[in-house]
Motif scaffolding. Sequence first.
Motif, PDB file in Angstrom:
ATOM      1  N   GLU A  43       0.833  -1.200   0.000  1.00  0.00           N
ATOM      2  CA  GLU A  43       0.000   0.000   0.000  1.00  0.00           C
ATOM      3  C   GLU A  43       0.867   1.250   0.000  1.00  0.00           C
ATOM      4  N   LEU A  44       0.403   2.269  -0.706  1.00  0.00           N
ATOM      5  CA  LEU A  44       1.077   3.558  -0.717  1.00  0.00           C
ATOM      6  C   LEU A  44       0.391   4.478   0.284  1.00  0.00           C
ATOM      7  N   ASP A  45       1.086   5.532   0.689  1.00  0.00           N
ATOM      8  CA  ASP A  45       0.501   6.496   1.622  1.00  0.00           C
ATOM      9  C   ASP A  45      -0.340   7.532   0.869  1.00  0.00           C
ATOM     10  N   GLU A  46      -0.751   8.575   1.568  1.00  0.00           N
ATOM     11  CA  GLU A  46      -1.598   9.619   0.992  1.00  0.00           C
ATOM     12  C   GLU A  46      -0.913  10.349  -0.170  1.00  0.00           C
ATOM     13  N   GLN A  47       0.416  10.352  -0.164  1.00  0.00           N
ATOM     14  CA  GLN A  47       1.181  11.010  -1.229  1.00  0.00           C
ATOM     15  C   GLN A  47       1.538  10.034  -2.351  1.00  0.00           C
ATOM     16  N   GLN A  48       0.975   8.831  -2.281  1.00  0.00           N
ATOM     17  CA  GLN A  48       1.251   7.779  -3.262  1.00  0.00           C
ATOM     18  C   GLN A  48       2.714   7.336  -3.222  1.00  0.00           C
ATOM     19  N   MET A  49       3.240   7.246  -2.000  1.00  0.00           N
ATOM     20  CA  MET A  49       4.614   6.782  -1.777  1.00  0.00           C
ATOM     21  C   MET A  49       4.601   5.687  -0.722  1.00  0.00           C
ATOM     22  N   LEU A  50       5.608   4.810  -0.768  1.00  0.00           N
ATOM     23  CA  LEU A  50       5.814   3.893   0.348  1.00  0.00           C
ATOM     24  C   LEU A  50       6.281   4.684   1.561  1.00  0.00           C
ATOM     25  N   ILE A  51       7.288   5.505   1.335  1.00  0.00           N
ATOM     26  CA  ILE A  51       7.831   6.403   2.352  1.00  0.00           C
ATOM     27  C   ILE A  51       8.510   7.539   1.610  1.00  0.00           C
ATOM     28  N   ASP A  52       8.448   8.711   2.159  1.00  0.00           N
ATOM     29  CA  ASP A  52       9.133   9.852   1.546  1.00  0.00           C
ATOM     30  C   ASP A  52      10.616   9.707   1.871  1.00  0.00           C
ATOM     31  N   PHE A  53      11.410   9.385   0.868  1.00  0.00           N
ATOM     32  CA  PHE A  53      12.818   9.112   1.145  1.00  0.00           C
ATOM     33  C   PHE A  53      13.571  10.340   1.635  1.00  0.00           C
ATOM     34  N   ARG A  54      13.020  11.530   1.416  1.00  0.00           N
ATOM     35  CA  ARG A  54      13.655  12.728   1.985  1.00  0.00           C
ATOM     36  C   ARG A  54      13.590  12.694   3.506  1.00  0.00           C
ATOM     37  N   THR A  55      12.507  12.158   4.055  1.00  0.00           N
ATOM     38  CA  THR A  55      12.373  12.024   5.508  1.00  0.00           C
ATOM     39  C   THR A  55      13.462  11.100   6.055  1.00  0.00           C
TER      40      THR A  55
END
Length: 129
Positions: A43-55
């Motif tokens: 599943e992707l998050d609200e931003q359509q990402m697994l995780i924001d790699f910048r974080t």
Amino acid sequence: MKGKYTLIKHFRLSAAHRIPGAGKCARVHGHNYKVTFCVEGTELDEQQMLIDFRTVKHAIEKRYDHHFLNDFPEFDPERGGAAPSTEKVAEVFFRIIDELCAQKSNRPTLRWVEVQETDEALARFERID
């Protein structure tokens, strides 16, 4: 259709360390580390990402970039840590990224983290199920 997403990202940071009792590595020296991690999920998050790699990048850079790793308790045997070998650096970074994944509603799974110390040497810490 069911499927699985895989994200592999790398970034760089610079840090110094010493490994007591390890020959010339017992002297203070530094590396331009290449850190690579692999996150998977269905599943992707609200931003359509697994995780924001910048974080992920900022969490590790903010703490360790351009620092002496031995100053941190996790890399100081006298304060309950372990000497900052490449293997231990990979394990510590894994734990940091894994915690970031655990905080996400889509619950991505961190599979592994690699830390490349030189052109010839890297260590991987990975999840085993």
